[in-house]
Scaffold this motif. Structure first.
Motif, short mmCIF file in Angstrom:
data_model
loop_
_atom_site.label_atom_id
_atom_site.label_comp_id
_atom_site.label_asym_id
_atom_site.label_seq_id
_atom_site.Cartn_x
_atom_site.Cartn_y
_atom_site.Cartn_z
N ILE A 53 -0.74 1.36 10.77
CA ILE A 53 0.36 2.16 10.22
C ILE A 53 0.48 1.93 8.72
O ILE A 53 0.63 2.87 7.94
N LEU A 54 0.38 0.66 8.30
CA LEU A 54 0.48 0.36 6.87
C LEU A 54 -0.60 1.07 6.07
O LEU A 54 -0.41 1.37 4.89
N LEU A 55 -1.73 1.32 6.70
CA LEU A 55 -2.83 1.95 5.97
C LEU A 55 -2.99 3.43 6.30
O LEU A 55 -3.94 4.07 5.84
N GLY A 56 -2.07 3.97 7.09
CA GLY A 56 -2.16 5.39 7.44
C GLY A 56 -3.40 5.71 8.27
O GLY A 56 -3.93 6.82 8.19
N LEU A 57 -3.85 4.74 9.07
CA LEU A 57 -5.04 4.97 9.89
C LEU A 57 -4.60 5.38 11.31
O LEU A 57 -3.51 5.04 11.75
N HIS A 58 -5.47 6.10 11.99
CA HIS A 58 -5.11 6.56 13.33
C HIS A 58 -6.18 6.17 14.33
O HIS A 58 -7.04 6.97 14.68
N PRO A 59 -6.12 4.92 14.79
CA PRO A 59 -7.18 4.48 15.71
C PRO A 59 -7.07 5.18 17.08
O PRO A 59 -5.96 5.34 17.60
N GLY A 216 7.61 -1.85 -5.92
CA GLY A 216 6.35 -1.09 -5.94
C GLY A 216 5.60 -1.23 -4.62
O GLY A 216 5.01 -0.28 -4.12
N LEU A 217 5.66 -2.44 -4.05
CA LEU A 217 4.99 -2.67 -2.77
C LEU A 217 5.65 -1.82 -1.69
O LEU A 217 4.98 -1.19 -0.87
N ARG A 218 6.98 -1.77 -1.73
CA ARG A 218 7.69 -0.98 -0.72
C ARG A 218 7.37 0.50 -0.83
O ARG A 218 7.24 1.19 0.18
N GLN A 219 7.22 0.97 -2.07
CA GLN A 219 6.87 2.38 -2.26
C GLN A 219 5.49 2.66 -1.66
O GLN A 219 5.27 3.70 -1.04
N CYS A 220 4.59 1.70 -1.83
CA CYS A 220 3.25 1.89 -1.25
C CYS A 220 3.30 1.87 0.27
O CYS A 220 2.55 2.60 0.92
N VAL A 221 4.19 1.04 0.83
CA VAL A 221 4.34 1.02 2.29
C VAL A 221 4.78 2.40 2.77
O VAL A 221 4.24 2.93 3.74
N GLN A 222 5.71 2.99 2.03
CA GLN A 222 6.17 4.35 2.38
C GLN A 222 5.02 5.35 2.37
O GLN A 222 4.94 6.23 3.20
N LYS A 223 4.13 5.17 1.39
CA LYS A 223 3.01 6.11 1.26
C LYS A 223 1.82 5.71 2.14
O LYS A 223 0.78 6.35 2.12
N GLN A 224 1.99 4.62 2.88
CA GLN A 224 0.94 4.06 3.75
C GLN A 224 -0.34 3.75 2.95
O GLN A 224 -1.44 4.09 3.34
N GLN A 225 -0.09 3.10 1.79
CA GLN A 225 -1.22 2.70 0.96
C GLN A 225 -1.12 1.20 0.65
O GLN A 225 -0.03 0.64 0.67
N ALA A 226 -2.26 0.61 0.34
CA ALA A 226 -2.26 -0.81 -0.03
C ALA A 226 -1.90 -0.91 -1.51
O ALA A 226 -2.50 -0.22 -2.35
N VAL A 227 -0.92 -1.75 -1.83
CA VAL A 227 -0.45 -1.83 -3.22
C VAL A 227 -1.57 -2.28 -4.17
O VAL A 227 -1.64 -1.82 -5.31
N VAL A 228 -2.46 -3.14 -3.71
CA VAL A 228 -3.53 -3.62 -4.60
C VAL A 228 -4.50 -2.50 -4.95
O VAL A 228 -5.26 -2.58 -5.92
#
Ligand SMILES: Nc1ncnc2c1ncn2[C@@H]1O[C@H](COP(=O)(O)OP(=O)(O)OP(=O)(O)O)[C@@H](O)[C@H]1O
Ligand SMILES: [Mg+2]
Length: 278
Positions: A53-59, A216-228
């Motif tokens: 979910i954090l990475l927006g993947l759909h296994p 910024g990390l939380r915004q990335c979580v919303q977008k399902q992207q890794a902040v790094v």
């Protein structure tokens, strides 16, 4: 095989829930990939699988399909940012001790095949100090303990360390302070934990780093992207990248414990009974 290259196998645990284990696992994984390492992340949180979910993947499949012999590890593994390999969670793996000999051999084989493809295996564990968490932690070579500035975080981290030390003879832990205001605050948390472990346990705690609280990390979580990956200059991303560099420089375990099949064997030979320890 004698000439297998060692793989780093690192558990990310905390005792208390919601302190940032999954975010750290994902971002550490992506950071190590950015540094040129081949990394797999095993989602070992069987209650609330979150890595995908954090990475927006759909296994479509997960590790249980490997256990059932329906899919290979390769087939259930999905690729995240920067080539991070994600092995999705299932409730099956907690009960590895109960699977048959043939399936056990199959899963050991599956992981030893993966060994040729990866340098690091990160294992994101669930909250709590129940048997599932303990089994994963003790099967890994290194255990990262994530804490934040809440009294229950320190007491739960202590409870987990105590259990792993007293019952499973683990005596080396790496501490990461998350969601802190400053490195100073992170170090203070680490020192607080050390004061208790020094008094009651025979363990060495190493301070691995502090990660600031970062919107910024939380915004990335919303977008399902890794902040790094998507916001690498944010404070949390910089801190996690530095932690990844540190981890990358840890001495590598050679010999028996340095292979993935041993990780799986230790999981299988665990004494997990399905009961809560606390
Ligand atoms: N450095 C940080 N700055 C701001 N928010 C953070 C930071 N790290 C984690 N969070 C937020 O804290 C929450 C919990 O994070 P995460 O899911 O990674 O914790 P966890 O320890 O894996 O939780 P669980 O025990 O439920 O698996 C999430 O909303 C996440 O966005
Ligand atoms: Mg989590």
């Amino acid at each position: 095989m004698i000439d297998k290259k060692p793989v780093r196998v690192i558990a990310i645990a905390s005792g208390k829930g919601g302190v940032g284990k999954t975010n750290l696992s994902v971002n550490l994984g992506v950071s190590l990939c950015k540094a040129g390492r081949k990394v797999a992340l095993l989602d070992a949180d069987m209650g609330l699988a979150n890595v995908d979910i954090l990475l927006g993947l759909h296994p479509k499949f997960n590790i249980s399909h490997v256990l059932e012999g329906e899919k290979t590890l390769d087939e259930v593994t999905i690729t995240g940012p920067r080539g991070l390999k994600v092995i999705p969670a299932s409730s099956g793996i907690q009960h590895m001790a109960e699977i048959g000999t043939l399936e056990q051999a199959g899963i050991i084989y599956a992981f030893s095949e993966l060994e040729n493809d990866i340098d690091v295996l990160l294992v994101d564990t669930a909250a709590g100090i129940h048997g599932g968490v303990v089994n994963f932690a003790k099967a890994c070579q290194e255990v990262l303990i994530v804490v934040c500035d809440e009294p229950t975080s320190l007491t739960d981290a202590y409870a987990l360390i105590k259990l792993l030390n007293r019952d499973h003879s683990i005596n080396r832990f790496h501490v990461i302070a998350n969601m802190v205001d400053s490195v100073h605050q992170g170090k203070a948390l680490y020192q607080k934990l050390c004061r208790v472990t020094d008094q009651y346990l025979d363990v060495a705690l190493h301070f691995t780093g502090a990660i600031p609280f970062d919107k910024g990390l939380r915004q990335c979580v919303q977008k399902q992207q890794a902040v790094v990956d998507s916001n690498p200059s944010s404070p949390a991303a910089i801190a996690i990248s530095n932690i990844a560099k540190k981890i990358d420089n840890w001495p590598l375990q050679r010999g028996a414990g340095g292979h993935l099949e041993f990780f799986v064997e230790r999981l299988i030979n665990s004494d997990y009974t399905g009961e809560s320890i606390r």
